[in-house]
Scaffold this active site. Structure first.
Site, PDB file in Angstrom:
ATOM      1  N   SER A 104      -5.013  10.006   1.757  1.00  0.00           N
ATOM      2  CA  SER A 104      -4.885   8.765   0.987  1.00  0.00           C
ATOM      3  C   SER A 104      -3.523   8.664   0.298  1.00  0.00           C
ATOM      4  CB  SER A 104      -6.037   8.667  -0.015  1.00  0.00           C
ATOM      5  OG  SER A 104      -6.053   7.423  -0.624  1.00  0.00           O
ATOM      6  N   ASP A 245      -3.299   5.310   3.477  1.00  0.00           N
ATOM      7  CA  ASP A 245      -4.295   5.011   4.510  1.00  0.00           C
ATOM      8  C   ASP A 245      -4.794   3.569   4.427  1.00  0.00           C
ATOM      9  OD1 ASP A 245      -5.605   5.690   2.071  1.00  0.00           O
ATOM     10  OD2 ASP A 245      -7.496   5.853   3.146  1.00  0.00           O
ATOM     11  N   ASP A 247      -6.713   1.804   2.515  1.00  0.00           N
ATOM     12  CA  ASP A 247      -7.991   1.293   2.005  1.00  0.00           C
ATOM     13  C   ASP A 247      -7.733   0.577   0.675  1.00  0.00           C
ATOM     14  OD1 ASP A 247      -7.437   3.651   0.618  1.00  0.00           O
ATOM     15  OD2 ASP A 247      -9.518   4.312   0.550  1.00  0.00           O
TER      16      ASP A 247
END
Ligand code: MG
Length: 452
Positions: A104, A245, A247
């Site tokens: 992340s 990433d 998100d």
């Protein structure tokens, strides 16, 4: 390996497994995770595997895939892909699980693994525990030589994802957008998608690079100085940034100002309305912004808790102040690319962004950490639950789901919560005014100081 590389009791944290390559994260762990997942699912199942732009991704992908195949399951290879595409592909392909290889927003030396259910929702703690148990006890169930799984390439599904998102949001064309992909997983998706949706797109850091040469993958104001300057210099309508990433999504307004996390979440929540899920560390501005339009449900910190509560309460939207937002009508996986598209649509219809954010009630936020030994945390939190609410005469809601969160009558709020990973107790709060925020901070620090 150094001495602190002892066998841990838990592999999974609040958002999958994450850690330093060569220590917590090795190809051996990825192999075991692949074996454990196929053991848990059973032979003949199919698992989507994707990764972000880190230098160690292929190493982990190969090891993870070997373990999945060895257990008799098939691997559907997505290659470089944002986390939301792993969630989407798992759901669309009717796969039994998905694994995203990412750390992340962590630094480039780290990597990790996060597992997804067939509906695109993250693995819940009890599912993660089941995987851990198989790994720790090495109770792998391996397939015989004639039933080993197969590898299939599903990279083309990214075009379907882009088209589905464009159909889903139906953005009016014409806005100028600067997008900063952190040299991460969204680099081959977000800029193309926004261009296809009719935006005039300027890109920053949109070549995948595991050294993160442009900026670190955490989308903080400090890391987004170039984006802020670029939005201003190019007279863009909005700036969008992802974490490694994708998100997550954060934004910069048309003046080049970094948008407050809580206000951005509150803005989207009030636009969508209805039942909205957020976490205990979110500000009261979301409650105020939703007044007359919906209600707020607060969960423990972590996107999986948000996702589960969305499903449980049939909520219309959910998100954490970090910019991890879930749009359940599309998928149960947090999606920074869809979030960006929705925000751009909102700015196109009702903008500019600075004005929309100005209309959201503001609660100046303060954060501090207090040192606290791991062994003392339980005792301190027990006392906090029992005694802390009595320090205030105007508590209208007390939430004990994750630490102690008090809401006061004028909208001020305070959260005392132990850190899950470090020897700290965190104080997070918002005051009706800056002076009131300071007063609540002093009170909270004195209270914890006396206990320690
Ligand atoms: Mg992320």
């Amino acid at each position: 390996m150094d001495s602190d590389d002892h066998k841990p009791q838990r592999l999974f944290g609040t958002s999958g497994i994450r850690g330093k390559i060569g220590y917590a994260i090795t190809s051996e762990l990825a192999l075991k995770m692949g074996r454990a997942l196929s053991t848990l699912l059973g032979p003949g199942c199919r698992v989507v595997v994707g990764y972000d732009s880190r230098t160690t991704n292929q190493m982990l992908e190969k090891a993870l895939s070997a373990g999945i195949l060895e257990g008799g399951c098939d691997v559907l290879l997505l290659g470089l892909a944002p986390t939301p595409l792993v969630g989407y592909a798992t759901k669309k392909m009717g796969a039994d699980a998905g694994v995203m290889i990412t750390a992340s927003h962590n630094p480039p030396q780290d990597n990790g693994l996060k597992v997804w259910n067939s509906n695109g929702m993250a693995y819940r703690p009890h599912q993660e525990k089941a995987l851990e148990e198989i790994i720790f006890k090495e109770k792998f169930s391996l397939a015989p030589w004639d039933s080993i799984g197969e590898v299939k390439d599903i990279k083309n599904i990214s075009q379907r994802y882009i088209n589905d998102l464009i159909d889903f949001v139906k953005l009016e064309p014409g806005l100028k957008v600067v997008v900063d992909c952190a040299n991460g997983a969204a680099s081959y998706i977000s800029p193309f998608l926004l261009r296809k949706a009719g935006c005039d797109v300027i890109t920053l850091n949109s070549q995948p690079d595991g050294f993160f040469p442009g900026r670190m993958p955490e989308p903080s104001a400090a890391n987004l100085q170039d984006l802020m300057k670029m939005v201003k210099a190019t007279h863009a309508d909005i700036g969008i940034a992802h974490d490694g990433d994708a998100d997550r999504m954060v934004a910069v307004d048309e003046n080049g100002e970094f948008a407050d996390f809580d206000k951005l979440l509150s803005l989207m929540a009030s636009e969508i309305g209805g039942c909205v899920v957020t976490t205990v560390d979110a500000s009261s501005s979301i409650d105020m912004a939703l007044k007359g339009k919906g209600n707020v449900i607060r969960t423990k910190v972590g996107d999986v808790h948000v996702a589960y509560a969305i499903a449980k309460y049939k909520a219309s939207f959910g998100g954490e102040p970090s910019g991890t937002w879930i749009h359940p009508d599309f998928c149960m996986c947090p999606d920074g690319i869809l979030s960006a598209l929705k925000l751009i649509a909102l700015v196109k219809n009702k903008g500019p962004l600075s004005k929309l954010l100005n209309d959201i009630p503001s609660f100046p936020t303060m954060r501090e950490v207090i040192n606290c030994q791991e062994s003392q945390k339980n005792k301190i939190m027990k006392k906090t639950r029992e005694e802390f609410p009595h320090l205030f005469s105007d508590v209208c809601e007390s939430n004990l789901k994750d630490g102690v969160r008090l809401s006061l009558e004028n909208g001020s709020w305070v959260l005392i919560r132990p850190s899950g990973t470090e020897s700290y107790i965190r104080i997070t709060l918002g005051g009706k005014t800056s002076a009131e925020a300071q007063k609540i901070m002093d009170k909270s620090k004195n209270f914890l100081g006396d206990l320690l």
